[in-house]
Design an enzyme around this catalytic site. Structure first.
Site, short mmCIF file in Angstrom:
data_model
loop_
_atom_site.label_atom_id
_atom_site.label_comp_id
_atom_site.label_asym_id
_atom_site.label_seq_id
_atom_site.Cartn_x
_atom_site.Cartn_y
_atom_site.Cartn_z
N GLU A 39 103.96 -21.91 48.98
CA GLU A 39 105.17 -22.28 48.91
C GLU A 39 105.80 -22.28 50.37
O GLU A 39 106.78 -23.08 50.74
CB GLU A 39 105.94 -21.18 48.12
CG GLU A 39 107.65 -21.54 48.02
CD GLU A 39 108.47 -21.03 49.14
OE1 GLU A 39 109.66 -21.60 49.07
OE2 GLU A 39 108.10 -20.16 49.92
N ASP A 68 101.88 -16.51 48.34
CA ASP A 68 101.62 -16.52 49.85
C ASP A 68 102.84 -15.84 50.39
O ASP A 68 104.07 -15.56 50.11
CB ASP A 68 101.40 -17.94 50.21
CG ASP A 68 102.75 -18.96 49.71
OD1 ASP A 68 103.20 -18.90 48.89
OD2 ASP A 68 102.79 -19.48 50.77
#
Ligand SMILES: [Zn+2]
Length: 382
Positions: free
Chosen positions: A143, A81
């Site tokens: 994350e 991400d």
């Protein structure tokens, strides 16, 4: 030899797929397309792939891909991400790979989608038959927001390996430790009433004054107890960041809330320290007539430290020419560590680039990073 797309094509493809994660639901996106793209490339060159659907996060996935057999392998890990972006401050399309001034621009080039393409470019030089220990590619979700991917990686216990490298941006320097962090709100509820008669209410604001005193005492104790000279700020910190309460000068304050951020050194246990905080505040408020509530603002990341004597630390120090350092930001490393995997953080990007508009990776870093990863495979897997 099985074929992958060129490095440039892989980088372009990864950057082109938006995978923003955010605690704000209106900004949060799925990472599924990047995970399936990575799995496809991995399968092309002989990996076994497991895609994990993350419970309670229906659009989020992890990838565990393994080339070769055994549980003593080397993991190249990263998050799939990115953070959200501010389009008005980007000079190019954040989802298009643009080459300019010896740099490649795109959202996630430094932090850290590019790492997967670099890892694949290193791994493709080997085949499963050569490998005494496997090479693994692990890509996680969220994350940058809830860490749901790394948490599930730990919980599911499907990942078994000896060593890991996380390709977060570190300027090609190995990192073997970072602080832990958690964020907590303390809410006091009293009773509001007319200010002319204090017996009509119970002031949450005056109660919070006591709580703040208690937290500052606790901070002093933590700072005299824990010390780690490798860190730029060598002590644990507690920041009183945000406070609000009451509504009017002529009313007794009925509610008051304080938000704090606590940063822990390696050796401090996250759950223990949080419980200690809660216990201290509760004890202080015991006869106050105020109700105390704790709200978790950020669950937390544990501190991490891999010993200087670990083979992955020694080898990354040798390959880069830099001694392994400490950094001030948290990573997914503690989750891998809890799986018994000795972990360093080492990536081609510059942390100054991360989470910034016009994020880029210098082109000369690409081969340097591929070389490091190649030599790690030679050292730990052949
Ligand atoms: Zn990152």
């Amino acid at each position: 030899m099985p074929s992958l797309p060129s490095l440039f094509e892989m980088l372009s493809a990864l950057i082109a797929i938006p995978t923003i994660s955010s605690m704000k639901p209106e900004l949060d996106q799925s990472n599924q397309l990047v995970i399936t793209q990575l799995a496809n490339w991995c399968e092309t060159i002989g990996f076994r792939c497991q895609i994990q659907a993350i419970p309670d996060h229906p659009t989020k996935f992890n990838l565990i891909a393994q080339l070769g057999e055994g549980d003593q392998g080397l993991v190249f890990a990263g998050h799939s991400d990115t953070v959200p972006y501010d389009l008005t401050r980007w000079q190019t399309d954040p989802f298009r790979l643009v080459e300019k001034n010896q740099r490649l621009y795109g959202l996630g080039m430094s932090d850290m989608k590019s790492f997967f393409a670099l890892a694949l470019a290193a791994i493709v030089q080997f085949n499963a038959k050569q490998l005494r220990h496997p090479v693994l590619l692990v890509a996680t979700a969220d994350e940058e927001s809830s860490m749901s991917g790394a948490k599930y990686l730990l919980e599911s216990a499907q990942l078994r390996a000896r060593y890991a490298l996380i390709g977060e941006p570190t300027n090609l320097q190995p990192i073997r430790m970072h602080k832990g962090i958690f964020m907590e709100a303390i809410h006091l509820t009293g009773l509001s009433g007319h200010s002319s008669d204090p017996t009509l209410g119970r002031s949450a604001l005056e109660g919070m004054y006591q709580v703040v005193g208690e937290i500052l005492n606790w901070r002093n104790e933590l700072q005299s107890k824990y010390y780690h000279p490798a860190f730029h700020v060598p002590i644990p910190t507690v920041n009183l960041g945000h406070i609000f309460g009451g509504d009017s000068p002529n009313r007794i304050c009925g509610d008051c809330e304080l938000h704090i951020d606590v940063r822990l050194l390696p050796g401090m246990e996250l759950t223990e320290i949080r419980e200690e905080l809660q216990h201290r505040v509760q004890q202080r408020m015991i006869n106050s007539g105020l109700e105390v509530k704790f709200i978790t603002l950020f669950d937390g990341i544990a501190p991490m430290e891999t010993p200087t004597t670990s083979a992955i630390v020694l080898e990354t120090e040798r390959l880069t020419g830099y001694p392994a350092q400490a950094v001030a930001f948290g990573t997914e490393a503690p989750f891998l560590q809890q799986l018994g995997i000795e972990t360093v953080i080492l990536g081609a990007g510059d942390i100054a680039q991360a989470h910034q508009p016009n994020e880029f990776l210098a082109i000369d870093r690409l081969n340097l990073m591929i070389n490091i990863l190649t030599q790690l495979i030679q050292k730990f897997c052949l």
